[in-house]
Scaffold this motif. Structure first.
Motif, mmCIF file in Angstrom:
data_model
loop_
_atom_site.group_PDB
_atom_site.id
_atom_site.type_symbol
_atom_site.label_atom_id
_atom_site.label_comp_id
_atom_site.label_asym_id
_atom_site.label_seq_id
_atom_site.Cartn_x
_atom_site.Cartn_y
_atom_site.Cartn_z
ATOM 1 N N ILE A 69 -43.137 -51.534 -15.189
ATOM 2 C CA ILE A 69 -41.969 -52.014 -15.920
ATOM 3 C C ILE A 69 -42.457 -52.396 -17.315
ATOM 4 C CG2 ILE A 69 -40.102 -53.705 -15.998
ATOM 5 C CD1 ILE A 69 -40.509 -54.095 -12.982
ATOM 6 N N SER B 139 -37.539 -58.522 -12.968
ATOM 7 C CA SER B 139 -37.640 -57.263 -12.240
ATOM 8 C C SER B 139 -38.933 -57.185 -11.434
ATOM 9 C CB SER B 139 -37.552 -56.093 -13.225
ATOM 10 O OG SER B 139 -36.307 -56.091 -13.890
ATOM 11 N N ILE C 226 -39.742 -54.512 -8.017
ATOM 12 C CA ILE C 226 -39.494 -53.141 -8.470
ATOM 13 C C ILE C 226 -40.800 -52.429 -8.805
ATOM 14 C CG2 ILE C 226 -38.413 -51.747 -10.278
ATOM 15 C CD1 ILE C 226 -36.194 -53.831 -10.380
#
Length: 305
Positions: A197, A234, A239
């Protein structure tokens, strides 16, 4: 001792010397001609000199009048210098400071810097524009801010910079991620090969990471987000891993929301910089804020040491 003339009378006399007309000099000063005539007569009375000879053809300075005009110019110039100087000081007391800051600096460092700046200069209004490092430098080039603070590893051509501190990036994962249980540090090649990310292009954090992993082919991002908070949330959601400033994740690591993962063969360090245009170097308010940032970093370094 003679009575002192007032400034309007001296300006009127200077106007007569320029226009050779009392009427034109009066219009320039916004005076009615009868009032200008009385003012000139009063000036001559105060000085005890005949300064102007008037005739249907116009107004002509006498020899004494020409000498007084030279002195009058010096007086008016000095008064104008005083007025402009005082106005500049008053403007400074009412002034604004436009500052650009990258998101990490703005979120985790700038509040303390601005609190100290406000304590020192409560009269100055600060307009803080929070953007990524690339956009901060673009605003400096366009002269929309006086001073910027960035995290990127390089400074755009044509700008000047000074290091105000250091920062450390950390790899973070959710507690349930496999990396949270590994016993060996990551290798740079493993980090590069993993979809992460990341922040948006132009972010100092992303640019720094890409620069540090030069020589390794980087996997496409798992997710691209526009703020440190969005990236952190996140990662907590599981994720994917991310690389963020320790400033942005320290509290989450301490609480157990995130785990940090060491990297063996690359130092995830970077410099924090103040940047400015050479056409607008730091002076006064912007220099004050720059010095506050430097002192705050030294104090933080001493505490951590």
């Amino acid at each position: 001792m003679i009575e002192q003339p007032d400034l309007q009378q001296l300006r009127l006399l200077i106007g007569v010397s320029q226009h050779l007309s009392l009427g034109a000099a009066a219009r320039e000063l916004g005076m009615a001609q009868p009032n200008a005539s009385r003012a000139l007569t009063d000036l001559e009375r105060r000085l005890g000199l005949t300064l102007v000879r008037r005739s249907p053809a116009g107004s002509q300075l006498t020899t004494e009048g020409a000498v007084v005009v030279q002195w009058a110019r010096e007086v008016i110039d000095a008064v104008d210098h005083l007025t402009f100087g005082v106005d500049a000081l008053r403007s400074e007391l009412r002034s604004e400071l436009d500052v650009g800051a990258s998101m990490t600096v703005a979120e985790y460092l700038m509040p303390r810097w601005l609190a100290e700046f406000r304590r020192r200069r409560p009269q100055v209004r600060v307009d803080l524009r929070v953007q990524n490092s690339y956009d901060v430098m673009a605003q400096l080039r366009d002269d929309r801010v006086a001073l910027g603070f960035i995290e990127s590893p390089s400074v755009a051509r044509g700008l000047r910079s000074a290091v105000v501190g250091r920062d450390r990036l950390v790899v973070v994962v959710a507690p349930g991620h496999p990396w949270a249980r590994r016993r060996r540090p990551l290798l740079a090649a493993e980090l590069a090969a993993t979809p992460l990310i990341v922040r948006e292009p132009g972010s100092g954090t992303r640019t720094t990471l890409e620069r540090l992993l030069t020589g390794h082919e980087m996997a496409p991002p798992a997710l691209e987000l526009g703020s440190n908070a969005a990236v952190r949330i996140s990662v907590v959601a599981g994720i994917a891993p991310a690389v963020l400033s320790v400033l942005a994740v320290e509290a989450a690591i301490d609480s157990g929301e995130l785990r940090s993962v060491p990297v063996a063969d690359v130092r995830l360090d970077r410099q924090l910089r103040a940047v400015w245009s050479p056409q607008r170097p730091p002076v006064d308010n912007s220099l004050e804020l720059l010095q506050i940032a430097r002192v705050a970093h030294r104090a933080a370094t001493n505490r951590s040491g």
